[in-house]
Design a protein around this motif. Structure first.
Motif, PDB file in Angstrom:
ATOM      1  N   ILE A  79      21.480 -72.929  -5.581  1.00  0.00           N
ATOM      2  CA  ILE A  79      21.136 -73.427  -4.174  1.00  0.00           C
ATOM      3  C   ILE A  79      20.389 -72.094  -3.644  1.00  0.00           C
ATOM      4  O   ILE A  79      20.824 -71.012  -3.730  1.00  0.00           O
ATOM      5  CB  ILE A  79      22.367 -73.641  -3.504  1.00  0.00           C
ATOM      6  CG1 ILE A  79      22.017 -74.239  -2.050  1.00  0.00           C
ATOM      7  CG2 ILE A  79      23.490 -72.591  -3.359  1.00  0.00           C
ATOM      8  CD1 ILE A  79      23.096 -74.649  -1.350  1.00  0.00           C
ATOM      9  N   SER A  80      19.431 -72.399  -3.001  1.00  0.00           N
ATOM     10  CA  SER A  80      18.452 -71.587  -2.276  1.00  0.00           C
ATOM     11  C   SER A  80      19.048 -71.786  -0.620  1.00  0.00           C
ATOM     12  O   SER A  80      18.643 -72.841  -0.146  1.00  0.00           O
ATOM     13  CB  SER A  80      17.197 -71.405  -2.778  1.00  0.00           C
ATOM     14  OG  SER A  80      16.921 -71.275  -3.906  1.00  0.00           O
ATOM     15  N   VAL A  81      19.266 -70.784   0.148  1.00  0.00           N
ATOM     16  CA  VAL A  81      19.342 -70.794   1.465  1.00  0.00           C
ATOM     17  C   VAL A  81      18.472 -70.050   2.218  1.00  0.00           C
ATOM     18  O   VAL A  81      18.460 -68.773   2.105  1.00  0.00           O
ATOM     19  CB  VAL A  81      20.865 -70.712   1.858  1.00  0.00           C
ATOM     20  CG1 VAL A  81      21.039 -70.672   3.273  1.00  0.00           C
ATOM     21  CG2 VAL A  81      22.014 -71.617   1.251  1.00  0.00           C
ATOM     22  N   ARG A  82      17.540 -70.454   3.023  1.00  0.00           N
ATOM     23  CA  ARG A  82      16.524 -69.647   3.976  1.00  0.00           C
ATOM     24  C   ARG A  82      17.109 -69.942   5.252  1.00  0.00           C
ATOM     25  O   ARG A  82      16.992 -71.239   5.755  1.00  0.00           O
ATOM     26  CB  ARG A  82      15.179 -70.292   3.512  1.00  0.00           C
ATOM     27  CG  ARG A  82      14.151 -69.434   4.294  1.00  0.00           C
ATOM     28  CD  ARG A  82      12.665 -69.782   4.212  1.00  0.00           C
ATOM     29  NE  ARG A  82      12.573 -71.102   4.742  1.00  0.00           N
ATOM     30  CZ  ARG A  82      11.304 -71.771   4.606  1.00  0.00           C
ATOM     31  NH1 ARG A  82      10.521 -71.611   3.546  1.00  0.00           N
ATOM     32  NH2 ARG A  82      11.286 -73.090   5.154  1.00  0.00           N
ATOM     33  N   ASN A  83      17.596 -68.949   6.015  1.00  0.00           N
ATOM     34  CA  ASN A  83      17.844 -69.093   7.268  1.00  0.00           C
ATOM     35  C   ASN A  83      16.710 -68.389   8.267  1.00  0.00           C
ATOM     36  O   ASN A  83      15.548 -68.451   7.836  1.00  0.00           O
ATOM     37  CB  ASN A  83      19.138 -68.505   7.606  1.00  0.00           C
ATOM     38  CG  ASN A  83      20.408 -68.909   7.078  1.00  0.00           C
ATOM     39  OD1 ASN A  83      20.543 -70.185   6.923  1.00  0.00           O
ATOM     40  ND2 ASN A  83      21.354 -68.214   6.655  1.00  0.00           N
ATOM     41  N   VAL A  84      16.790 -68.116   9.287  1.00  0.00           N
ATOM     42  CA  VAL A  84      15.933 -67.661  10.406  1.00  0.00           C
ATOM     43  C   VAL A  84      15.205 -66.240   9.684  1.00  0.00           C
ATOM     44  O   VAL A  84      13.978 -66.419   9.724  1.00  0.00           O
ATOM     45  CB  VAL A  84      16.516 -67.319  11.745  1.00  0.00           C
ATOM     46  CG1 VAL A  84      15.254 -66.661  12.649  1.00  0.00           C
ATOM     47  CG2 VAL A  84      16.974 -68.759  12.277  1.00  0.00           C
ATOM     48  N   ARG A  89      19.558 -66.861  -2.723  1.00  0.00           N
ATOM     49  CA  ARG A  89      19.671 -67.658  -3.780  1.00  0.00           C
ATOM     50  C   ARG A  89      20.892 -67.263  -4.969  1.00  0.00           C
ATOM     51  O   ARG A  89      21.395 -66.480  -4.815  1.00  0.00           O
ATOM     52  CB  ARG A  89      18.577 -67.509  -4.873  1.00  0.00           C
ATOM     53  CG  ARG A  89      18.564 -68.368  -6.249  1.00  0.00           C
ATOM     54  CD  ARG A  89      18.144 -69.625  -6.086  1.00  0.00           C
ATOM     55  NE  ARG A  89      18.069 -70.198  -7.378  1.00  0.00           N
ATOM     56  CZ  ARG A  89      18.173 -71.696  -7.249  1.00  0.00           C
ATOM     57  NH1 ARG A  89      18.232 -72.345  -6.466  1.00  0.00           N
ATOM     58  NH2 ARG A  89      18.319 -72.131  -8.580  1.00  0.00           N
ATOM     59  N   PHE A  90      21.785 -68.639  -5.123  1.00  0.00           N
ATOM     60  CA  PHE A  90      23.047 -68.280  -5.677  1.00  0.00           C
ATOM     61  C   PHE A  90      22.978 -69.328  -6.756  1.00  0.00           C
ATOM     62  O   PHE A  90      22.776 -70.545  -6.584  1.00  0.00           O
ATOM     63  CB  PHE A  90      24.098 -68.834  -4.686  1.00  0.00           C
ATOM     64  CG  PHE A  90      24.512 -67.679  -3.457  1.00  0.00           C
ATOM     65  CD1 PHE A  90      25.049 -66.453  -3.862  1.00  0.00           C
ATOM     66  CD2 PHE A  90      23.905 -67.975  -2.203  1.00  0.00           C
ATOM     67  CE1 PHE A  90      24.912 -65.836  -2.763  1.00  0.00           C
ATOM     68  CE2 PHE A  90      24.121 -67.350  -1.169  1.00  0.00           C
ATOM     69  CZ  PHE A  90      24.587 -65.829  -1.555  1.00  0.00           C
ATOM     70  N   GLU A  91      23.679 -69.096  -7.934  1.00  0.00           N
ATOM     71  CA  GLU A  91      24.079 -69.901  -9.006  1.00  0.00           C
ATOM     72  C   GLU A  91      25.368 -70.562  -8.589  1.00  0.00           C
ATOM     73  O   GLU A  91      26.083 -70.106  -7.820  1.00  0.00           O
ATOM     74  CB  GLU A  91      24.347 -69.022 -10.377  1.00  0.00           C
ATOM     75  CG  GLU A  91      23.144 -68.365 -10.815  1.00  0.00           C
ATOM     76  CD  GLU A  91      21.896 -69.272 -10.952  1.00  0.00           C
ATOM     77  OE1 GLU A  91      21.819 -69.981 -11.775  1.00  0.00           O
ATOM     78  OE2 GLU A  91      20.875 -68.704 -10.746  1.00  0.00           O
TER      79      GLU A  91
END
Length: 148
Positions: A79-84, A89-91
């Motif tokens: 999962i890739s999480v882009r915040n402000v 990126r986490f497995e």
């Protein structure tokens, strides 16, 4: 949005509000900048002052539009999480769960050692969309962990 093996999420309401605010800021600062030339106060505003006022509106609008940046991309690999401002990126092996605590503004990834990362793309104000988004992420997380 969810496909067979991928989930892509973006906030809904904040994007609309941010764009409306950004357009409003540009409009207001442009009008004020254009009206600065003639004032009965005796203060002399030059063209550079007017241009600076308009540019300030664009800068503030750009800052507001940063709120439209959050996005999540999740698939079988992680999962890739882009915040402000930040991106992570986490497995899936590094993610313990996806939670949405009571009263929280957005969902979060629960990580080992009591750490977590906020998922600003899944916001409480989006109500049903937020519920569906968390469920989709949980299903993907569960499916990946069941394969191992």
């Amino acid at each position: 949005m969810m496909t067979a093996n991928a989930v892509v999420l973006r906030p809904k309401k904040i994007r609309k509000v941010a764009w409306a605010c950004a357009i409003g800021l540009v409009a207001v600062f442009t009008v004020v900048g254009l009206l600065l030339g003639n004032t009965p106060t005796g203060v002399i505003f030059r063209t550079s002052d007017q241009v600076a006022m308009i540019l300030l509106g664009f800068l503030l609008a750009g800052g507001v539009l940063l709120l439209t940046r959050p996005k999540v991309n999740a698939d079988a690999t992680g999962i890739s999480v882009r915040n402000v401002v930040t991106s992570h990126r986490f497995e899936w092996t590094d993610v313990l769960s996806i939670s949405f605590p009571d009263g929280a503004a957005w969902a979060r990834l629960e990580l080992p050692e009591d750490e977590y990362i906020s998922i600003m793309a899944v916001q409480a104000v989006d109500r049903e969309y937020a519920v569906k988004s968390v469920r989709a992420l949980r299903e993907l997380h569960k499916a990946v962990h069941n394969q191992r």
